[in-house]
Design an enzyme around this catalytic site. Structure first.
Site, mmCIF file in Angstrom:
data_model
loop_
_atom_site.group_PDB
_atom_site.id
_atom_site.type_symbol
_atom_site.label_atom_id
_atom_site.label_comp_id
_atom_site.label_asym_id
_atom_site.label_seq_id
_atom_site.Cartn_x
_atom_site.Cartn_y
_atom_site.Cartn_z
ATOM 1 N N ASP A 60 0.857 -1.197 0.000
ATOM 2 C CA ASP A 60 0.000 0.000 0.000
ATOM 3 C C ASP A 60 0.881 1.230 0.000
ATOM 4 O O ASP A 60 2.092 1.125 0.216
ATOM 5 C CB ASP A 60 -0.937 -0.020 1.236
ATOM 6 N N ASN A 78 -6.191 -5.299 -5.638
ATOM 7 C CA ASN A 78 -7.368 -4.650 -5.087
ATOM 8 C C ASN A 78 -7.231 -3.146 -4.890
ATOM 9 O O ASN A 78 -8.241 -2.444 -4.757
ATOM 10 C CB ASN A 78 -7.654 -5.349 -3.738
ATOM 11 N N LYS A 117 -13.089 -0.200 -14.077
ATOM 12 C CA LYS A 117 -13.574 -1.490 -13.559
ATOM 13 C C LYS A 117 -14.012 -2.417 -14.693
ATOM 14 O O LYS A 117 -13.828 -3.631 -14.626
ATOM 15 C CB LYS A 117 -14.706 -1.258 -12.555
ATOM 16 N N TYR A 144 -14.137 5.824 -13.222
ATOM 17 C CA TYR A 144 -14.133 4.668 -12.308
ATOM 18 C C TYR A 144 -14.751 3.448 -12.993
ATOM 19 O O TYR A 144 -14.190 2.348 -12.966
ATOM 20 C CB TYR A 144 -14.909 5.040 -11.044
ATOM 21 N N ASP A 162 3.568 1.665 -4.595
ATOM 22 C CA ASP A 162 2.594 2.376 -5.424
ATOM 23 C C ASP A 162 2.367 1.508 -6.658
ATOM 24 O O ASP A 162 3.287 1.296 -7.462
ATOM 25 C CB ASP A 162 3.171 3.741 -5.811
ATOM 26 N N VAL A 163 1.137 1.011 -6.811
ATOM 27 C CA VAL A 163 0.875 0.033 -7.886
ATOM 28 C C VAL A 163 0.974 0.639 -9.284
ATOM 29 O O VAL A 163 0.966 -0.093 -10.267
ATOM 30 C CB VAL A 163 -0.498 -0.662 -7.713
#
Ligand SMILES: NC(=O)c1ccc[n+]([C@@H]2O[C@H](COP(=O)([O-])OP(=O)(O)OC[C@H]3O[C@@H](n4cnc5c(N)ncnc54)[C@H](O)[C@@H]3O)[C@@H](O)[C@H]2O)c1
Length: 259
Positions: free
Chosen positions: A34, A88, A160, A156, A61-62
């Site tokens: 995270d 996630n 998704k 968003y 940091d993804v």
């Protein structure tokens, strides 16, 4: 749980934290990735307290490929080859499309979709290298399937929908390695992200409306979608791949028109 480590991105808070703790209760080794370092450390401490074979927090940091790659290499050295990934980490920044800045659009797509791509990419490579198969769960949303009635969720929802497509492609491509890839679809869940676009003063009213319009009549506790995640990660779901486990209180089953 199976031997090997479990990696949870966005494990500091909400659904990720709940999943990390459930994996810990089952005796897994859990890497919590995270950008909120103190909260990640808190999750790791709690995971160790409740029975994790090991649990460690990692700043990651993804959206940063070099950091994702280096962190996953560290997790592999310290906790073992990845057996499971819960991809996630996510953010929700709203706005009508004709007013949306490119920077806002890109922040949502980079965190939610590119972040899933990058973590899956490097975990898949490690799983193939270890040769033990594995299970990946990515977090989609009802917004990946239908437009939210409240509107302003284009970035968003697009992120998704992208995750849901990615899940199906990865399921097909990596089945030959014994790697299963599925999505969880949480409904309205009591986490900071749920309230990201709702001013403080409106939260009580919004909570009431969301509860009234959700067939099960309430928001989820983060542990509820997390239970679905842990099942998908486990060998109990050994013939499940390319699927979406909808854990949304009935939201997607219901048409929006009330007359
Ligand atoms: N809460 C809901 O109602 C709901 C519904 C459907 C889907 N989801 C999805 O569930 C997932 C988890 O969200 P949550 O509701 O638990 O929210 P949350 O805000 O509690 O947790 C999200 C976590 O992701 C982390 N994160 C954000 N950007 C990051 C980055 N660049 N790198 C690493 N970590 C990062 C945050 O620090 C936070 O710990 C998200 O993908 C979200 O879109 C949530």
């Amino acid at each position: 749980m199976s031997l090997g480590s479990y990696v949870v991105t966005g494990g500091s808070s909400g659904i990720g934290r709940a999943a990390a703790l459930l994996l810990a209760e089952k005796g897994g080794s859990v890497g919590i990735l995270d950008v909120q370092d103190d909260a990640a450390e808190d999750t790791a401490q709690e995971a160790r307290r409740i029975g994790a074979a090991d649990a460690r927090a990692y700043h990651c940091d993804v959206t940063d490929e070099a950091e994702v790659q280096a962190t996953l290499a560290k997790v592999r050295t310290e906790l073992g080859a990845p057996r499971g990934l819960f991809a996630n980490a996510g953010i929700d920044r709203g706005g009508l499309l004709h007013e949306l800045s490119l920077a806002r659009w890109e922040s949502v797509i980079q965190t939610n979709l590119t972040g899933v791509f990058l973590t899956c990419k490097h975990v898949l490579a490690a799983m193939i290298d270890a040769g033990n198969g594995g299970s990946i769960v990515c977090t989609s949303s009802p917004g990946g399937f239908v437009a939210f009635s409240a509107g302003g969720a284009a970035a968003y929802s697009a992120s998704k929908g992208g995750i849901s497509s990615l899940v199906r492609c990865m399921a097909v491509d990596y089945a030959q390695y014994g790697i299963r890839v599925n999505a969880v679809v949480p409904g309205p869940t009591e986490t900071p992200l749920m309230w990201a676009n709702v001013p403080e003063g409106e939260r009580a009213r919004v909570r009431e409306t969301v509860s009234a319009e959700t067939p099960l009549g309430r928001l989820a506790d983060p542990s509820e979608p997390a239970q679905a995640v842990v099942w998908l990660l486990s060998d109990a779901a050994s013939y499940v791949t390319g699927s979406h486990l909808i854990c949304d209180g009935g939201v997607l089953a219901k048409a929006a028109l009330s007359v």
